[in-house]
Each structure stands twice: as structure tokens, then as C-alpha cells.
Design an enzyme around this catalytic site. Structure first.
Site, PDB file in Angstrom:
ATOM      1  N   LYS A 272       0.851  -1.184   0.000  1.00  0.00           N
ATOM      2  CA  LYS A 272       0.000   0.000   0.000  1.00  0.00           C
ATOM      3  C   LYS A 272       0.888   1.236   0.000  1.00  0.00           C
ATOM      4  O   LYS A 272       1.699   1.427   0.904  1.00  0.00           O
ATOM      5  CB  LYS A 272      -0.899  -0.024   1.227  1.00  0.00           C
ATOM      6  CG  LYS A 272      -1.788   1.204   1.331  1.00  0.00           C
ATOM      7  CD  LYS A 272      -2.811   1.043   2.429  1.00  0.00           C
ATOM      8  CE  LYS A 272      -3.625   2.317   2.606  1.00  0.00           C
ATOM      9  NZ  LYS A 272      -4.598   2.191   3.685  1.00  0.00           N
TER      10      LYS A 272
ATOM     11  N   LYS B 251      -2.295  -1.645  -3.736  1.00  0.00           N
ATOM     12  CA  LYS B 251      -3.159  -0.470  -3.672  1.00  0.00           C
ATOM     13  C   LYS B 251      -2.319   0.800  -3.726  1.00  0.00           C
ATOM     14  O   LYS B 251      -1.329   0.877  -3.003  1.00  0.00           O
ATOM     15  CB  LYS B 251      -3.919  -0.533  -2.362  1.00  0.00           C
ATOM     16  CG  LYS B 251      -4.759   0.671  -2.064  1.00  0.00           C
ATOM     17  CD  LYS B 251      -5.373   0.539  -0.719  1.00  0.00           C
ATOM     18  CE  LYS B 251      -6.097   1.821  -0.411  1.00  0.00           C
ATOM     19  NZ  LYS B 251      -6.564   1.882   0.923  1.00  0.00           N
TER      20      LYS B 251
HETATM   21  C1  PBG Z   1      -7.165   3.118   5.609  1.00  0.00           C
HETATM   22  C2  PBG Z   1      -7.657   3.008   4.217  1.00  0.00           C
HETATM   23  C3  PBG Z   1      -7.585   3.988   3.224  1.00  0.00           C
HETATM   24  C4  PBG Z   1      -8.181   3.442   2.082  1.00  0.00           C
HETATM   25  C5  PBG Z   1      -8.598   2.158   2.406  1.00  0.00           C
HETATM   26  N1  PBG Z   1      -8.245   1.899   3.720  1.00  0.00           N
HETATM   27  C6  PBG Z   1      -7.117   5.403   3.309  1.00  0.00           C
HETATM   28  C7  PBG Z   1      -5.729   5.737   3.581  1.00  0.00           C
HETATM   29  O1  PBG Z   1      -4.843   4.890   3.681  1.00  0.00           O
HETATM   30  O2  PBG Z   1      -5.513   6.922   3.735  1.00  0.00           O
HETATM   31  C8  PBG Z   1      -8.307   4.134   0.757  1.00  0.00           C
HETATM   32  C9  PBG Z   1      -9.297   3.577  -0.194  1.00  0.00           C
HETATM   33  C10 PBG Z   1      -9.626   4.465  -1.339  1.00  0.00           C
HETATM   34  O3  PBG Z   1      -9.016   5.530  -1.564  1.00  0.00           O
HETATM   35  O4  PBG Z   1     -10.547   4.110  -2.081  1.00  0.00           O
HETATM   36  N2  PBG Z   1      -8.078   2.564   6.522  1.00  0.00           N
END
Ligand code: PBG
Length: 328
Positions: free
Chosen positions: A200, A253
Site C-alpha cells: 500500500k 493499492k
Molecule cells: C485506511 C484506508 C484507506 C483506504 C482504504 N483503507 C485510506 C488511507 O490509507 O488513507 C483508501 C481507499 C480508497 O481511496 O478508495 N483505513
């Protein structure tokens, strides 16, 4: 003579020939629909930066589950907006919180629905960071890795007990998959799977989500725990670590700016792999289409195909229901 005898165009002559040799297919069965449940509302509330996406009250969970199933989509991932927040994300551990309640409602309405729950404290903390904070000697506040994974494991047990089939840690702490697996097993929750947000990145493409889940960090950014966009080898390392710690499935992601990373992880691991077509990617297509700059439906299907072609088995996407409808 002089004309090529090898002509790839022969196989593009008719729609039937084209579909016969198409390498990548899309199916609603491979979509996971992300949903936001807000404990403080009693009617669906549109998210302005994500047209067509809503926060739902738990009272809408049953009807939503049936509508999703009717479209041919079998999997959802839930995010929660609690009534209260503190510096430790305690409301995320409440068995009566929006996520556990929505899981139970959706499961009882449609038992076969694959229920995934995002495990992270950012939705439940006042400061909006993905962990418990500690202060360094120089006064700087940072996320305390080992204190955080304790809370994540506890939250996973709460969601699993509510009926989640899959818990999905999205925090990027080290060692959290091993910790969560150990605590789930100790609690007798041996059949609950872990989908790790293994790779991520610290991405600008989460912008609209932070409105949707009300979780923007109140100070600083997430670069101290999420990955640097320049790194691809590190992605393979993160994926291998999470696999070794016991993850059942992996995720990359965001998806679009990281299709090469999806490919690399696909080659390095035999585990099922997901790509998260994130909020900013969704908002971008809507913004362009609203201005007449591109054909929304074609761009959506091309985007989803690209993520599968790169090597993702399944896609977490806000387009899930509309794409499923087009796929018929
Ligand atoms: C954190 C989380 C995020 C997303 C999913 N889980 C936000 C982040 O890391 O700031 C982002 C998902 C998206 O942008 O569609 N719990």
C-alpha cells in the site's frame, strides 16, 4: 509478394473472433464492492467527491446486501464511521459499532455474501492516523508499530465474531499479519481469512476516500508507514513477508499507477491477488466524463480490464455495481 502473410488483424475481423481470443475477461464474481457504514446517520448520505457512492446507516444493510447480490456481485468490504473517536481508536473495538452490526445484518440477509472488513484504526481515531501514537525524544509524534498491531488483532476478532469471512488490515504496520493470525487462532477463529493490504503506497489517490470515511490525518502524512511510490522491489518484499506471516490473500493499492507492481507481485507469489481501484481513480473518471472528455462506461471497463490483465484475480472497486450491470 511484399505483403505480410502473418496478419494479427485476421483475428480481429468479427466480435466473435475477438471474444474467442480475448485473454482477459471481467466478471462481477471478481469484484469486491467497498461500502461505508456510518453510525450517526439514518438515511443514505451521498459522498460529494464520489458520485454514486453513499455512506449508509446500518438500517440499510439488509436491503443493500440483497441489491448487491441481485447484481451478481458476491463480495463486499466494509468501512466504518463511528459515533465517537479517541486517540486509541477504541470505538473500532465496539461489537455494537457500525461495521460489526452491518456485517451481521448483511450476513443474515444474504448468507453467501463474502463479507470483508477493513481493519485499521484511522476511521476510529481523532488524529486520523493508522495507529496508536507515541512521542519521540525530539517531540515528534509517530505511529507506534507494536502497540498498534495489538489493537488491530483485537479489532479483527471483533469483526470475525460478528461474521466477517475475511479481515483486511490496511494499516501497513510490520508484523500485523502474524499477530492477527495468532490472535484469531487463539480465539478459535481459524476459518477467518486474512486479506493483507500487503503493498500500500502513500498515495494522493486516496483523497476522496478520506472524505467518505472521515479519516484524513489531522497532522503530517502517512509516509512513515505507507510505501514510497518509487519502490517496486520493496513491494515484492512486503508481499513475501505477509505471505510468510500467514496472509491468505494479498492486495496492491492503488491499482492504476501501480499496474507494474501488480504484475511483479503476481509473478512472485502464488496467493490470490487483489488490486484496489481506489477512490481517486474512481473520482478521476467521473470528473473527466462530466466534462465530456471521455466515455465513462468504456473508460471504466478498460480500467477494470487493465487491472485484471496486470495480474489481479479480483478488484476492489466502487464501479462494481455499475460494471456488473453492464456485464449483464
Ligand atoms: C485506511 C484506508 C484507506 C483506504 C482504504 N483503507 C485510506 C488511507 O490509507 O488513507 C483508501 C481507499 C480508497 O481511496 O478508495 N483505513
Amino acid at each position: 509478394m511484399g505483403f505480410p502473410t502473418i496478419r494479427p488483424r485476421r483475428l480481429r475481423a468479427t466480435p466473435e473472433l475477438r471474444t474467442l481470443v480475448r485473454e482477459t475477461s471481467l466478471s462481477p464474481k471478481n469484484f469486491v464492492y467497498p461500502m461505508f457504514f456510518n453510525a450517526a446517520i439514518d438515511a443514505p448520505c451521498p459522498i460529494s467527491s464520489m458520485p454514486g457512492v453513499h455512506q449508509f446507516p446500518v438500517s440499510a444493510a439488509r436491503e443493500q446486501a440483497k441489491a448487491i447480490k441481485a447484481r451478481g456481485v458476491n463480495s463486499v468490504i466494509l468501512f466504518g464511521l463511528p459515533k465517537t473517536k479517541d486517540d486509541r481508536g477504541s470505538s473500532g473495538l465496539d461489537p455494537d459499532g457500525p461495521v460489526p452490526r452491518a456485517i451481521a445484518e448483511m450476513k443474515s440477509a444474504v448468507p453467501e455474501l463474502v463479507m470483508m472488513a477493513d481493519v485499521c484504526v484511522d476511521e476510529y481515531t481523532e488524529h486520523g492516523h493508522c495507529g496508536i501514537l507515541k512521542q519521540r525524544r525530539n517531540g515528534e509524534w509517530v505511529v507506534d508499530n507494536d502497540a498498534t498491531i495489538e489493537v488491530l488483532a483485537e479489532m479483527s476478532v471483533v469483526f470475525a465474531n460478528a461474521g466477517a469471512d475475511v479481515v483486511a488490515p490496511s494499516d501497513m504496520m510490520d508484523g500485523r499479519v502474524a499477530k492477527i493470525r495468532a490472535v484469531l487462532d487463539e480465539s478459535g477463529l481459524v476459518d477467518t481469512s486474512i486479506l493483507s493490504y500487503a503493498v500500500k503506497y502513500a498515495s494522493s489517490f486516496y483523497g476522496p476516500f478520506r472524505e467518505a470515511a472521515d479519516c484524513a490525518p489531522k497532522f503530517g502524512d502517512r509516509a512513515g508507514y505507507q510505501m514510497d511510490p518509487g519502490n517496486a522491489r520493496e513491494a515484492v518484499r512486503e508481499a513475501a513477508l505477509d505471505e510468510a506471516e500467514g496472509a491468505d490473500m494479498l492486495m496492491v493499492k492503488p491499482a492504476l499507477a501501480y499496474l507494474d507492481v501488480i504484475r511483479d507481485v503476481r509473478k512472485a507469489s502464488l496467493l490470490p491477488l487483489g488490486g484496489y481501484n481506489v477512490s481517486g481513480e474512481y473520482a478521476m473518471l467521473h470528473a473527466a466524463a462530466e466534462r465530456g472528455m471521455l466515455d465513462y462506461e468504456r473508460a471504466m471497463m478498460e480500467t477494470l480490464t487493465s487491472i485484471r490483465r496486470a495480474g489481479a484475480d479480483f478488484i476492489l472497486t466502487y464501479h462494481a455495481l455499475e460494471a456488473a450491470e453492464l456485464l449483464g
